[in-house]
Design an enzyme around this catalytic site. Sequence first.
Site, short mmCIF file in Angstrom:
data_model
loop_
_atom_site.label_atom_id
_atom_site.label_comp_id
_atom_site.label_asym_id
_atom_site.label_seq_id
_atom_site.Cartn_x
_atom_site.Cartn_y
_atom_site.Cartn_z
N ASN A 37 0.85 -1.19 0.00
CA ASN A 37 0.00 0.00 0.00
C ASN A 37 0.89 1.24 0.00
OD1 ASN A 37 -1.87 2.02 0.46
ND2 ASN A 37 -2.10 1.56 2.65
N LYS A 86 -0.05 4.30 -0.27
CA LYS A 86 -0.70 5.50 0.29
C LYS A 86 -0.51 6.67 -0.70
CE LYS A 86 0.51 3.58 4.72
NZ LYS A 86 0.27 3.65 6.13
N GLU A 139 -6.72 4.46 7.62
CA GLU A 139 -6.53 5.90 7.33
C GLU A 139 -7.77 6.46 6.64
OE1 GLU A 139 -2.78 5.51 5.33
OE2 GLU A 139 -1.87 4.91 7.24
N HIS A 172 -9.28 0.87 4.63
CA HIS A 172 -8.01 1.07 5.33
C HIS A 172 -8.26 2.02 6.51
CE1 HIS A 172 -3.94 2.37 6.25
NE2 HIS A 172 -3.55 1.25 5.67
N GLU A 203 -5.16 -5.38 10.51
CA GLU A 203 -4.14 -4.35 10.72
C GLU A 203 -4.41 -3.65 12.05
OE1 GLU A 203 -2.16 -3.05 6.91
OE2 GLU A 203 -3.93 -1.78 7.09
N GLY A 254 2.61 1.99 10.62
CA GLY A 254 3.53 3.12 10.48
C GLY A 254 4.26 3.48 11.77
N SER A 273 3.65 -2.45 10.20
CA SER A 273 5.11 -2.43 10.41
C SER A 273 5.79 -3.73 9.99
CB SER A 273 5.44 -2.09 11.86
OG SER A 273 5.01 -0.77 12.16
C1 PEP Z 1 -0.54 0.02 5.90
O1 PEP Z 1 -0.49 1.14 5.44
O2 PEP Z 1 -1.51 -0.70 5.65
C2 PEP Z 1 0.56 -0.45 6.74
C3 PEP Z 1 0.49 -1.63 7.27
O3 PEP Z 1 1.62 0.41 6.90
P1 PEP Z 1 3.07 0.04 7.55
O4 PEP Z 1 3.53 -1.23 6.94
O5 PEP Z 1 3.94 1.21 7.22
O6 PEP Z 1 2.84 -0.10 9.04
#
Ligand code: PEP
Length: 254
Positions: free
Chosen positions: A13, A15, A101, A99, A171, A177, A216
């Site tokens: 992803n 973003k 966000e 997601h 998630e 992040g 992460s």
């Molecule tokens: C994500 O944006 O879905 C995500 C898991 O980000 P990151 O891997 O940076 O934690």
Amino acid sequence: MSPGTRTPLIAGNWKMYKTVAEAEEFIQALLPRVSTADGVDVAICPPYLCLPAMLDSTRGSRVEVYAQNMHYAEAGAFTGEVSAQMLLEVGVHGVLLGHSERREYFGESDRALQLKVPVALDAGLRPILCVGETEEERERGDTERKLRHQVQEDLAKVPVDRLGDVVIAYEPIWAIGTGQVATPDQAQEAIAFVRALVADRSREEAERTRVLYGGSVKPENASELMALPDVDGALVGGASLDAESFAAIVAAAR
Ligand code: PEP
């Protein structure tokens, strides 16, 4: 179907990162690095404006191209939105939905997701539905309550025999992040719970459903997470922006 027969999926992803030129540079570096990753499905989820270029550049490769969102309506007065038909017309393979966000900053609701998931499936797009708890919810002991609510609500209008076509990404929001990855026990427990929620509607479809871990994921922790019995791949944010890191995570899923 057992864990061994669900093909792992590693999805990146991006973003709101990468211009078309940057995306081209990335894909030229990625393709040779994943060309031998047999037995793993690979997808990138670039910003909308990069979709046509990424579809062109990945044609004939193992890398699929997903959008990061879509509207549930076929067309209409929805300024700034994109429909499933528009994504299909350019050849997009799937779409991220819900997601955290989008839920947090853009008011994405479970009610909208309940419409979006079946619309994506009917259009022939592969949906990746994201679910997960906040840090406070985990600390209060509300992780399962949150996951139950999101999975049941967001999949409510998906016909039973299509449940297995929805990829679910667990998630934990506190892991996105932050560099604070879930422990293997936390990831396995939550993902087994998500699968059990699908099994409440169909045991057979739950065995088919791919449930990813996201939060992460890095080359250093990917192998341990991918080895967990219920984890069928990863949704990767930050580490998907670098071709070498992303390819290393793909390799860890083999
Ligand atoms: C994500 O944006 O879905 C995500 C898991 O980000 P990151 O891997 O940076 O934690």
